[in-house]
Design an enzyme around this catalytic site. Sequence first.
Site, PDB file in Angstrom:
ATOM      1  N   CYS A 106       0.806  -1.240   0.000  1.00  0.00           N
ATOM      2  CA  CYS A 106       0.000   0.000   0.000  1.00  0.00           C
ATOM      3  C   CYS A 106       0.833   1.282   0.000  1.00  0.00           C
ATOM      4  CB  CYS A 106      -0.992   0.043   1.162  1.00  0.00           C
ATOM      5  SG  CYS A 106      -1.425  -1.517   1.879  1.00  0.00           S
ATOM      6  N   ARG A 135       6.292 -11.165   6.145  1.00  0.00           N
ATOM      7  CA  ARG A 135       5.610 -10.963   7.428  1.00  0.00           C
ATOM      8  C   ARG A 135       6.272 -11.851   8.465  1.00  0.00           C
ATOM      9  NH1 ARG A 135      -0.728 -10.342   5.451  1.00  0.00           N
ATOM     10  NH2 ARG A 135      -0.212  -8.731   3.942  1.00  0.00           N
ATOM     11  N   GLN A 153       2.074 -11.658  -3.464  1.00  0.00           N
ATOM     12  CA  GLN A 153       0.628 -11.553  -3.577  1.00  0.00           C
ATOM     13  C   GLN A 153       0.222 -10.611  -4.700  1.00  0.00           C
ATOM     14  OE1 GLN A 153      -1.489 -10.295  -0.101  1.00  0.00           O
ATOM     15  NE2 GLN A 153      -0.565  -8.286  -0.030  1.00  0.00           N
ATOM     16  N   ASP A 155      -1.256  -7.761  -5.384  1.00  0.00           N
ATOM     17  CA  ASP A 155      -1.524  -6.652  -4.473  1.00  0.00           C
ATOM     18  C   ASP A 155      -1.997  -5.471  -5.313  1.00  0.00           C
ATOM     19  OD1 ASP A 155      -1.467  -5.393  -2.052  1.00  0.00           O
ATOM     20  OD2 ASP A 155       0.647  -5.803  -1.641  1.00  0.00           O
ATOM     21  N   HIS A 157      -4.323  -1.767  -5.811  1.00  0.00           N
ATOM     22  CA  HIS A 157      -4.920  -0.599  -5.151  1.00  0.00           C
ATOM     23  C   HIS A 157      -5.638   0.260  -6.181  1.00  0.00           C
ATOM     24  CE1 HIS A 157      -1.861  -1.906  -2.240  1.00  0.00           C
ATOM     25  NE2 HIS A 157      -2.812  -1.598  -1.378  1.00  0.00           N
ATOM     26  N   LYS A 237     -13.251  -4.816   5.511  1.00  0.00           N
ATOM     27  CA  LYS A 237     -12.857  -5.692   4.409  1.00  0.00           C
ATOM     28  C   LYS A 237     -14.034  -6.545   3.941  1.00  0.00           C
ATOM     29  CE  LYS A 237      -9.490  -7.889   6.910  1.00  0.00           C
ATOM     30  NZ  LYS A 237      -8.281  -8.680   7.181  1.00  0.00           N
ATOM     31  N   HIS A 283      -8.177  -1.495  -1.421  1.00  0.00           N
ATOM     32  CA  HIS A 283      -7.077  -2.475  -1.443  1.00  0.00           C
ATOM     33  C   HIS A 283      -7.690  -3.788  -1.922  1.00  0.00           C
ATOM     34  CE1 HIS A 283      -4.725  -0.057   1.678  1.00  0.00           C
ATOM     35  NE2 HIS A 283      -5.943   0.421   1.799  1.00  0.00           N
TER      36      HIS A 283
HETATM   37 ZN   LIG Z   1      -3.062  -2.337   0.528  1.00  0.00          ZN
END
Ligand SMILES: [Zn+2]
Length: 423
Positions: A106, A135, A153, A155, A157, A237, A283
Amino acid sequence: MADHRELARDMDLFHFEEHSPGMVFWHPQGLRLFRSIEDFMRQVYQAGEFEEVRSPVALNRSLWERSRHWEKFRQGMFVVGGVKEDIDESALSVISPDYALKPMSCPAHIAIYQSRKRSYREIPMRLMEFGICHRNELSGTLSGCMRLRQFVQDDAHIFCRESDIQSEISNFLNMVKQVYAAFGYDQFSLQISLRPSQRLGSDRLWDKAESLLIDVVQSLGQSYKLAPNEGAFYGPKLEISLQDRLGRSWQCGTIQVDFNLPELFELAFVNELGELERPVMLHQAILGSFERWIGILLEHHGGSLPVWFAPTQVAVASISERAFAWAETIFSRLKQLGVRVELHNQDRTIGKKIRELSKRKIPLIAIVGKQEAMNQKLNLRCLGTPKQQEMSLAELEHKLADLSVASFFPDAHKLKLCDRRLI
Ligand SMILES: [Zn+2]
């Protein structure tokens, strides 16, 4: 039921090492599988009008402080650099400050958005990355591909206006449906995860984000369940859980409505009136972690992966030396067509070759002997069945041409990825 780690060993896909817990060592066949999924997802995102980007794996602490990840997610991050105690004081000025390996992309995508002034003509701006994330999960919780410390991933946005949220979520669900069906999943469920106790921003913004998300999902006629306290620290989410053949549920896809990071980073674009307007950030991930996706897929299919994303699609196996040249011709032709193909012209019995190739779960074996070489034919054998079908090379080529990505959508004739108004 076979565990994905056992399947990966039989199929020679990947392995783990004690010195890098929670991180995958991809073998050539495994990386082929990874790449075939990545190539497919690239097409899916392109059809969805996303632009692919790439951002650094390590980002400075100041950025994580601004996004509040440092405060809210610090334990989950790998921190690198920093001042070492045994280093001479005079060297301090040349030592890097703290960096953290990104747990998600992000703030990096925000940096790309902010790299220049944005206009309403660029909104919605959809960025996506096959982001390498780290992580710092507790070692006791690591479990094969299902929970890792390093993963890739999808990912994504979306920087958009509040009025775009409904169509963006509807597009997301449309992509999810098609992608999951292509991989052999026909059932999934929705959950809306609401504000957690550790969160950013005012209750007013949370009220707005939560009710928007619930309204959109309701208006699309989708059933869902509510999960209090399970949202991200920046927003609620929508989470998609697919159901595998064993009836197990796996949360993979997600889209999140975020009014908070745009505030913290003072994101803006110039609107039609020449005024600065703040975008909303969504996201999104369809597969989530690729490694976990592959682990779930292997168990779902028991290793017998559909031809379109199998690491090796066809093995050409000769019965005797007199068929070597013909086997090589078939191999070269298929390779030229972009088929992932292997040639097995070694001096081994055909029974042994078939056993080995079947153990590796190669979906199609083209068997050629003296007779086939003479007639310019081959015998095609599909994994899991002892039956063979005689055909010409042209017929095999025709069959494989049908295996293009589009044909793997069960309703390919009805659904088009580029149509953004399907739901
Ligand atoms: Zn994000």
